[in-house]
Write an enzyme that holds these catalytic residues in place. Structure first.
Site, PDB file in Angstrom:
ATOM      1  N   PRO A   1       4.832  64.946 -30.163  1.00  0.00           N
ATOM      2  CA  PRO A   1       5.852  64.855 -31.201  1.00  0.00           C
ATOM      3  C   PRO A   1       6.273  66.231 -31.672  1.00  0.00           C
ATOM      4  O   PRO A   1       5.440  67.103 -31.914  1.00  0.00           O
ATOM      5  CB  PRO A   1       5.159  64.096 -32.324  1.00  0.00           C
ATOM      6  CG  PRO A   1       3.776  63.808 -31.862  1.00  0.00           C
ATOM      7  CD  PRO A   1       3.503  64.639 -30.675  1.00  0.00           C
ATOM      8  N   GLU A   2       7.560  66.409 -31.770  1.00  0.00           N
ATOM      9  CA  GLU A   2       8.113  67.639 -32.328  1.00  0.00           C
ATOM     10  C   GLU A   2       8.683  67.299 -33.707  1.00  0.00           C
ATOM     11  O   GLU A   2       8.488  66.187 -34.185  1.00  0.00           O
ATOM     12  CB  GLU A   2       9.165  68.222 -31.371  1.00  0.00           C
ATOM     13  CG  GLU A   2       8.585  68.410 -29.975  1.00  0.00           C
ATOM     14  CD  GLU A   2       9.574  68.978 -28.958  1.00  0.00           C
ATOM     15  OE1 GLU A   2      10.449  69.765 -29.351  1.00  0.00           O
ATOM     16  OE2 GLU A   2       9.469  68.615 -27.773  1.00  0.00           O
TER      17      GLU A   2
ATOM     18  N   LYS B   1       5.613  70.819 -37.390  1.00  0.00           N
ATOM     19  CA  LYS B   1       4.973  69.620 -36.865  1.00  0.00           C
ATOM     20  C   LYS B   1       3.775  69.180 -37.703  1.00  0.00           C
ATOM     21  O   LYS B   1       3.070  68.246 -37.326  1.00  0.00           O
ATOM     22  CB  LYS B   1       4.517  69.875 -35.426  1.00  0.00           C
ATOM     23  CG  LYS B   1       5.659  70.293 -34.486  1.00  0.00           C
ATOM     24  CD  LYS B   1       5.133  70.787 -33.148  1.00  0.00           C
ATOM     25  CE  LYS B   1       6.224  71.510 -32.367  1.00  0.00           C
ATOM     26  NZ  LYS B   1       5.688  72.196 -31.184  1.00  0.00           N
TER      27      LYS B   1
ATOM     28  N   ARG C   1       4.062  75.420 -18.373  1.00  0.00           N
ATOM     29  CA  ARG C   1       4.629  74.089 -18.540  1.00  0.00           C
ATOM     30  C   ARG C   1       5.983  74.038 -17.853  1.00  0.00           C
ATOM     31  O   ARG C   1       6.385  74.989 -17.206  1.00  0.00           O
ATOM     32  CB  ARG C   1       4.740  73.715 -20.017  1.00  0.00           C
ATOM     33  CG  ARG C   1       5.542  74.700 -20.815  1.00  0.00           C
ATOM     34  CD  ARG C   1       5.047  74.835 -22.219  1.00  0.00           C
ATOM     35  NE  ARG C   1       4.915  73.522 -22.842  1.00  0.00           N
ATOM     36  CZ  ARG C   1       4.627  73.319 -24.113  1.00  0.00           C
ATOM     37  NH1 ARG C   1       4.462  74.358 -24.892  1.00  0.00           N
ATOM     38  NH2 ARG C   1       4.510  72.126 -24.623  1.00  0.00           N
TER      39      ARG C   1
END
Length: 316
Positions: free
Chosen positions: A2-3, A61, A301
């Site tokens: 989740p951002e 966050k 990533r």
DNA sequence: AGCTTAACCTGAGAGC
DNA sequence: TGCTCTCAGGTTAAGC
């Protein structure tokens, strides 16, 4: 996972379900989910019962519950929640069977026609809940400020573990000039800055790629080579994509991200870059040009970009 | 001091 | 069917 938009959806869900309610009892089902909490599960389970949920705040966050005693007096400790990659907050009645990765249960005092448990579920256990002391900060703004003008000048009360986190782009006191200063002081690529929570918070891999696509910037372009106008465009792009995602209830690819009622957000349909490898760039397509989005490793990533409108800078 | 990498975890999907 | 490998929305601590 989740951002900022997903965390904000969770924050507002907690507000609507739990504000003003008293925590009656606490069960920690996995010690690892409270490993950031001083005293571990013993203190966590002992301290919270009897306290009232006064408000729910967020920066980037991180979100935290402000707690009050029986007299309504605000405590100097808050209950911090970080969702990590796979954390969820759900409100359920006690008769609902436990979720596979249920880690923490807060029993809440009765409220009419409302679930009585706040459940923290986390598959990968990168997230967690912990009790942390609130501290006053002046942020990057500089000089310390008088209490009376505090909110106006952007000083804040934050959990100590959140004090190093920069303001997020939806914060009215977010400072573009301070962001740009940090850009000029590093040799890093622009995406590294976007993901650095001490520089700008709330941005993760999805919204970084979306904003870079909007701003037509390559992820590895040296941050110091991005001049003032494109920097403003980039920040505007971050703000726009996050506001749109918030409007859509966040981005969900699977069951790992849901709101406090268990529902998915639908912003994944609006993504232009993240996860779009092999698909045509929508902007190029609109201009009658064919260009296929690519996935490339960056910072361990994946990064997604259009090879035509987000060109690799010279010398890289 | 600044930057990079490995580590923390579980599960899904691909390929053999 | 089952093994191995890669990948996943994040953060931090330890390494150079």
């Amino acid at each position: 996972m989740p951002e900022l938009p997903e965390v904000e959806v969770v924050r507002s869900g907690i507000v609507s379900h739990a504000l003003g309610r008293v925590i009656e009892s606490v069960s920690v089902l996995d010690e690892r989910s409270v490993r950031r909490s001083d005293g571990g599960s013993a203190r966590f389970e002992a301290l919270l019962p009897g306290l009232k949920i006064m408000d729910v705040a967020r920066r980037g966050k991180y979100l935290w519950l402000l707690l009050g005693d029986s007299a309504g007096q605000l405590l100097d400790e808050a209950l911090v929640v970080h969702l990590g990659m796979s954390g969820q907050v759900l409100f359920k009645t006690a008769d609902f069977p436990p979720e596979k990765h249920l880690k923490i249960v807060l029993e809440l005092g009765a409220a009419q026609e409302s679930a009585t448990q706040l459940r923290f579920i986390d598959q990968r256990i990168f997230g967690g809940m912990y009790i942390d002391t609130l501290v006053e900060t002046t942020d990057s703004a500089g000089a310390s400020v008088a209490a009376a003008s505090r909110s106006e000048l952007g000083a804040a009360v934050l959990p100590s573990s959140v004090a190093h986190i920069a303001r997020d782009p939806l914060d009215p006191h977010f400072d573009v000039a301070a962001f740009r200063k940090k850009m000029l002081r590093t040799s890093s690529g622009i995406k590294r800055l976007l993901l650095d929570q001490s520089v700008i918070s709330g941005v993760g891999n999805i919204y970084a790629d979306e904003a870079l696509w909007q701003a037509k910037l390559h992820y590895a372009k040296p941050a110091r080579s991005v001049s003032a106008a494109p920097t403003r465009d980039l920040i505007l792009a971050v703000q726009r994509v996050m506001e749109a995602a918030l409007e859509a209830g966040g981005t969900s690819f699977d069951y790992l991200y849901v709101n406090v009622n268990g529902q998915s957000g639908y912003f994944d349909r609006s993504l232009n870059a993240y996860g779009q490898a092999g698909k045509p760039c929508k902007r190029c397509l609109a201009n009658g040009i064919s260009s296929i989005m690519v996935r490339e490793p960056f910072m361990g990533r994946s990064s997604y970009r259009c090879p035509r409108c987000q060109r690799k800078p010279r010398g890289l």
